[in-house]
Enzyme design. Structure first.
Site, PDB file in Angstrom:
ATOM      1  N   GLY A 138     -39.207 -37.177 -14.108  1.00 18.46           N
ATOM      2  CA  GLY A 138     -40.431 -36.947 -13.336  1.00 18.46           C
ATOM      3  C   GLY A 138     -41.430 -38.067 -13.548  1.00 18.46           C
ATOM      4  O   GLY A 138     -42.640 -37.864 -13.419  1.00 18.46           O
TER       5      GLY A 138
ATOM      6  N   SER B 296     -41.883 -29.075  -7.481  1.00 23.89           N
ATOM      7  CA  SER B 296     -43.036 -28.451  -8.134  1.00 23.89           C
ATOM      8  C   SER B 296     -44.017 -27.796  -7.164  1.00 23.89           C
ATOM      9  O   SER B 296     -44.985 -27.177  -7.601  1.00 23.89           O
ATOM     10  CB  SER B 296     -43.779 -29.493  -8.975  1.00 23.89           C
ATOM     11  OG  SER B 296     -44.520 -30.348  -8.136  1.00 23.89           O
TER      12      SER B 296
ATOM     13  N   SER C  76     -44.439 -23.348 -16.879  1.00 20.43           N
ATOM     14  CA  SER C  76     -45.593 -23.208 -15.991  1.00 20.43           C
ATOM     15  C   SER C  76     -46.224 -21.826 -16.067  1.00 20.43           C
ATOM     16  O   SER C  76     -45.524 -20.813 -16.216  1.00 20.43           O
ATOM     17  CB  SER C  76     -45.129 -23.453 -14.552  1.00 20.43           C
ATOM     18  OG  SER C  76     -46.104 -22.989 -13.637  1.00 20.43           O
TER      19      SER C  76
ATOM     20  N   GLU D  77     -47.096 -20.336 -13.590  1.00 22.72           N
ATOM     21  CA  GLU D  77     -46.520 -19.584 -12.468  1.00 22.72           C
ATOM     22  C   GLU D  77     -45.553 -18.511 -12.968  1.00 22.72           C
ATOM     23  O   GLU D  77     -45.266 -17.545 -12.261  1.00 22.72           O
ATOM     24  CB  GLU D  77     -45.751 -20.519 -11.532  1.00 22.72           C
ATOM     25  CG  GLU D  77     -46.509 -21.055 -10.354  1.00 22.72           C
ATOM     26  CD  GLU D  77     -46.894 -20.018  -9.311  1.00 22.72           C
ATOM     27  OE1 GLU D  77     -46.005 -19.378  -8.744  1.00 22.72           O
ATOM     28  OE2 GLU D  77     -48.094 -19.863  -9.057  1.00 22.72           O
TER      29      GLU D  77
ATOM     30  N   TYR E 176     -39.899 -20.696  -7.248  1.00 23.41           N
ATOM     31  CA  TYR E 176     -40.282 -21.718  -8.233  1.00 23.41           C
ATOM     32  C   TYR E 176     -40.549 -21.064  -9.593  1.00 23.41           C
ATOM     33  O   TYR E 176     -40.047 -21.508 -10.631  1.00 23.41           O
ATOM     34  CB  TYR E 176     -41.536 -22.458  -7.744  1.00 23.41           C
ATOM     35  CG  TYR E 176     -42.201 -23.322  -8.795  1.00 23.41           C
ATOM     36  CD1 TYR E 176     -41.739 -24.603  -9.072  1.00 23.41           C
ATOM     37  CD2 TYR E 176     -43.303 -22.855  -9.521  1.00 23.41           C
ATOM     38  CE1 TYR E 176     -42.357 -25.395 -10.043  1.00 23.41           C
ATOM     39  CE2 TYR E 176     -43.923 -23.634 -10.487  1.00 23.41           C
ATOM     40  CZ  TYR E 176     -43.439 -24.902 -10.744  1.00 23.41           C
ATOM     41  OH  TYR E 176     -44.045 -25.676 -11.708  1.00 23.41           O
TER      42      TYR E 176
ATOM     43  N   LYS F  89     -38.560 -21.636 -13.106  1.00 25.15           N
ATOM     44  CA  LYS F  89     -39.239 -22.085 -14.331  1.00 25.15           C
ATOM     45  C   LYS F  89     -38.981 -21.100 -15.477  1.00 25.15           C
ATOM     46  O   LYS F  89     -38.835 -21.511 -16.632  1.00 25.15           O
ATOM     47  CB  LYS F  89     -40.743 -22.219 -14.090  1.00 25.15           C
ATOM     48  CG  LYS F  89     -41.140 -23.502 -13.375  1.00 25.15           C
ATOM     49  CD  LYS F  89     -41.024 -24.717 -14.294  1.00 25.15           C
ATOM     50  CE  LYS F  89     -41.384 -26.000 -13.581  1.00 25.15           C
ATOM     51  NZ  LYS F  89     -41.087 -27.212 -14.332  1.00 25.15           N
TER      52      LYS F  89
END
Ligand code: NAP
Ligand code: GDD
Length: 341
Positions: free
Chosen positions: A9, A83, A134, A136, A158, A162
């Site tokens: 990344g 992401s 994350s 999230e 997502y 994660k």
């Protein structure tokens, strides 16, 4: 000898700030970059001439093994991912492969290259692994603020991907004694943030309106609340986590929540504009399932790592508005990824 770091990344927001931070600490920094003519690699190279590039893709196990064999890193930071949350509904399988399975492939590359197997229980001399987990994963939160012990209820493909990477990182630590940790990072932003995320969409929108290049800004849910911090602060936490004596997971955030509406107000005010004259609510930008609020309790990181955020919400928004005004005034084109402050 300089310590060596490998960052996946590297072309993203966090990859750039982390590389800058590690270079300043005297590290030899390698970035994993994908694609045969990826324009973001040249953008990254303009800013970070000292980063060495190794080719590889989180979808390709062999390429990750080759990259780890070649670089022989002391520390691996796995920041590569799909992401953008809305994209994870449109390409759920790809998100699972890159954001979820990519973690497995990176951990396997390290395990194989460092000769770790079941029963080998020593951490000495091992490559240390950081996983970009994350907030999230908390999704529909079960308590506020969220800590390292708060349960997960992810609300997007997502977030689910994660959560897989997060538990797998814990599992490799427990199964193989690997030095593998997850940073559960809350939203962090900067002038290098991708234009698709709400903070940058707003600050670019404000700059375009201020310069007469646009007359409106279309947004989705203004009531969602997030814990927004500055990316430059958060990459310091990633590095600190890998310096700790024992591998542990940490929540990283400011502990303060703001709504998208407050973000919009702050950004338009920073440019001397009244947001209500320009913002249009667009139902098509609402998500199939929303994360209504996120707010970190970063106490563990403060006490154990000595980590503190240094940039306030208002200063962050002002920094991003100013940067976008400068970028557009100088003829820069954020859609072309041509320039990075
Ligand atoms: P970003 O700007 O979107 O960068 C994502 C990076 O992943 C890019 O360098 C991209 O490379 C790379 N990537 C995508 N697909 C790949 C693949 N198949 N193989 C290898 N690399 C691939 O994200 P960010 O904001 O810097 O975030 C860094 C990490 O932290 C991500 O894992 C993100 O999910 C996580 N995170 C971010 C936040 C936040 O608020 N920023 C909060 C919590 C967690 P290309 O340029 O080649 O596409
Ligand atoms: N992107 C976007 N665009 N978001 C909007 C818009 C819009 O036009 N209008 C309202 N929002 C709301 C979203 O519904 C969401 O509630 C909030 O703004 C933040 O959206 P994003 O900036 O896209 O970030 P995110 O919270 O979904 O995800 C980011 O933070 C996560 C950590 O919590 C990403 O960086 C993820 O990769 C990261 O894991």
């Amino acid at each position: 000898m300089a310590r060596r770091a490998l960052i996946t990344g590297i072309t993203g927001q966090d990859g750039s700030y982390l590389a800058e931070h590690l270079l300043a600490q005297g590290y030899e920094v390698w970035g994993l970059a994908r694609g045969q003519a990826n324009p973001r690699v040249s953008r990254m190279r303009k800013l970070l001439a000292d980063v060495q590039v190794v080719r590889g893709d989180l979808l390709d196990q062999g390429s990750l093994i080759s990259a780890v064999e070649r670089v022989q890193p002391d520390e691996v930071y796995n920041l590569g991912a799909i992401s953008f949350v809305p994209m994870s509904w449109e390409q759920a399988e790809l998100t699972a492969e890159v954001t979820g399975m990519g973690v497995l492939r990176m951990l396997e590359a390290i395990r194989v290259c460092s000769g770790v197997s079941r029963g080998s229980n020593t951490r000495s001399g091992q490559m240390r692994f950081y996983q970009a987990s994350s907030s999230e994963m908390f999704g529909q939160v079960t308590e506020t603020p969220q800590t390292e012990r708060t349960g997960f209820h992810p609300r997007s493909p997502y977030g689910v991907a994660k959560a897989y990477g997060h538990f797998l990182t814990q599992n490799y630590r427990e199964s193989y004694g690997m030095y593998a940790v997850s940073g559960i990072l809350f939203n962090h932003e900067s002038p290098r943030r991708g234009a698709e995320f709400v903070t940058r969409k707003v600050t670019l929108g404000v700059a375009r309106i201020k310069l007469g290049l646009a007359s409106e800004l279309r947004l989705g849910n203004l009531e969602a609340r997030r814990d927004w911090g500055f990316a430059g602060d958060y990459v310091r936490a990633m590095h600190l986590m890998l310096q700790a004596a024992a591998p542990e997971d940490y929540v990283i955030g400011t502990g303060r929540m703001k709504s998208v509406r407050e973000l919009v107000e702050a950004a338009f005010t920073a440019a001397g504009l009244d947001w209500e004259q320009y913002v249009i609510r667009d139902q098509t930008l609402h998500r199939p399932a929303e994360v209504d609020l996120l707010c970190a309790d970063p106490k563990k990181a403060r006490v154990q790592l000595g980590w503190e955020p240094t940039v306030s919400f208002d200063d962050l928004v002002a920094m991003m508005v100013e940067s976008d005004l400068r970028l557009l005034s100088n003829g820069g084109d954020p859609d072309q990824d041509s320039s990075w402050p």
